[in-house]
Design a protein around this motif. Structure first.
Motif, short mmCIF file in Angstrom:
data_model
loop_
_atom_site.label_atom_id
_atom_site.label_comp_id
_atom_site.label_asym_id
_atom_site.label_seq_id
_atom_site.Cartn_x
_atom_site.Cartn_y
_atom_site.Cartn_z
N LEU A 63 51.79 10.83 10.53
CA LEU A 63 52.49 10.57 9.27
C LEU A 63 53.89 11.18 9.30
CD1 LEU A 63 52.31 9.40 6.43
CD2 LEU A 63 51.31 11.56 5.66
N VAL A 66 56.21 8.85 11.45
CA VAL A 66 56.70 7.62 10.81
C VAL A 66 57.69 7.96 9.69
CG1 VAL A 66 54.61 6.32 11.40
CG2 VAL A 66 54.74 7.47 9.18
N ALA A 67 57.50 9.13 9.05
CA ALA A 67 58.46 9.55 8.02
C ALA A 67 59.81 9.90 8.65
CB ALA A 67 57.91 10.74 7.24
N TYR A 69 60.95 8.72 11.45
CA TYR A 69 61.52 7.44 11.89
C TYR A 69 62.23 6.74 10.74
CZ TYR A 69 61.58 2.61 13.63
OH TYR A 69 61.96 1.34 14.01
N THR A 91 60.65 1.73 7.05
CA THR A 91 59.35 1.85 6.37
C THR A 91 58.34 0.80 6.83
OG1 THR A 91 60.27 0.58 4.52
CG2 THR A 91 60.25 2.97 4.32
N SER A 94 55.54 2.51 8.95
CA SER A 94 54.50 3.21 8.18
C SER A 94 53.58 2.23 7.47
CB SER A 94 55.15 4.15 7.16
OG SER A 94 55.90 3.43 6.20
N PHE A 98 49.89 2.83 8.22
CA PHE A 98 49.19 3.50 7.12
C PHE A 98 48.94 2.61 5.90
CE2 PHE A 98 50.89 7.20 9.39
CZ PHE A 98 49.78 8.03 9.40
N SER A 103 53.03 4.26 2.40
CA SER A 103 54.44 4.01 2.70
C SER A 103 55.33 4.25 1.49
CB SER A 103 54.63 2.58 3.21
OG SER A 103 53.98 2.40 4.44
N VAL A 106 56.04 7.85 1.67
CA VAL A 106 56.99 8.08 2.76
C VAL A 106 58.40 7.72 2.31
CG1 VAL A 106 57.71 7.27 5.05
CG2 VAL A 106 55.30 7.77 4.61
N PRO A 138 57.60 -2.37 2.29
CA PRO A 138 56.33 -2.13 2.97
C PRO A 138 55.22 -3.13 2.63
CG PRO A 138 57.26 -0.06 2.27
CD PRO A 138 58.12 -1.15 1.66
N TYR A 142 53.44 -5.16 5.52
CA TYR A 142 51.99 -5.05 5.69
C TYR A 142 51.32 -6.42 5.66
CZ TYR A 142 47.14 -3.82 4.72
OH TYR A 142 45.77 -3.72 4.76
N THR A 213 61.16 -1.05 16.35
CA THR A 213 59.82 -0.77 15.82
C THR A 213 58.75 -1.21 16.80
OG1 THR A 213 60.63 -1.02 13.55
CG2 THR A 213 58.26 -1.13 13.88
#
Length: 235
Positions: A63, A66-67, A69, A91, A94, A98, A103, A106, A138, A142, A213
């Motif tokens: 976690l 990714v934060a 990043y 984002t 993440s 996750f 996200s 984040v 995000p 996703y 990414t």
């Protein structure tokens, strides 16, 4: 390397422009609306983080990665429109690993640190920036990753990161248009103006973010397969 990158960003970050939507740029009513909309996502995201990290403490390291990043990518800004800038968002990664709710947290953390230490964005516009970069972007990333991952995972990661980035700026354009509609030609004219100017810099940045990414996701897949298996969503 991450700390070195953060140090470089802090050192060279100019004050001439503000990343995201700048401090005090939105009328108070609109700023408040986005705070209210964003709060439920943050609350659910915090619950998800607590639940996931209780199962396996090693997920905290992932976690944090990714934060970091998201922080580094979204600190690389290109002046675009008065009161805002174009930049990668970071984002999407993440969201892929996750999910969208975590996200949002984040995104919020990244935006708070940037507002306080880099003078990018702002506290009054934190809700609006979180909504665009930490929630809508995000969610789009996703959904695209989930739809495409069984066909070609690399294409799924690239598409998710790229279009999650673009979705952020589409929403930012809507936010600016709603707050500052054209007095003579209306809301749509303002939206077209904002999104057109953003697209000049944002489309190539989104493509670059997609490529980077994919590279980082391959690295995580190789060295954090156990954590990904626990999370389930990014396998």
């Amino acid at each position: 390397m991450l700390f070195l990158a953060l140090g470089i960003i802090v050192t060279i970050a100019p004050n001439a422009y503000a990343m995201h939507i700048a401090e005090g740029f939105l009328p108070p009513v609109w700023a408040g609306i986005y705070f209210v909309i964003s709060i439920p996502f943050i609350v659910i995201g915090l619950k998800h983080i607590r639940k996931q990290t209780e199962k396996n403490g090693d997920l905290k390291m992932l976690l944090g990665l990714v934060a970091a990043y998201a922080f580094i990518l979204s600190a690389m800004k290109i002046p675009s429109v008065t009161g805002s800038c174009s930049h990668p968002t970071g984002t999407g990664l993440s969201a892929i690993i996750f999910g969208p709710f975590i996200s949002s947290v984040v995104g919020l953390v990244v935006l708070v640190f940037q507002a306080l230490f880099l003078a990018h964005g702002g506290i009054t516009t934190l809700g609006a920036n979180t909504f665009s970069m930490g929630i809508v972007g995000p969610i789009v990333a996703y959904l695209l990753y989930t739809a495409l991952k069984n066909k070609n995972k690399k294409v799924a990661v690239f598409t998710a990161a790229c279009f999650g980035d673009l979705a952020t700026y589409l929403v930012t354009s809507v936010q600016l248009a709603l707050a500052f509609p054209s007095q003579t030609e209306g809301l749509m004219h303002s939206f077209i103006k904002f999104v057109s100017i953003f697209s000049i810099t944002q489309i190539p940045l989104a493509i670059i973010e997609g490529i980077v990414t994919v590279i980082l996701f391959e690295f995580i897949t190789k060295y954090s397969s156990k954590e990904l298996e626990i999370l389930g969503g990014a396998r």
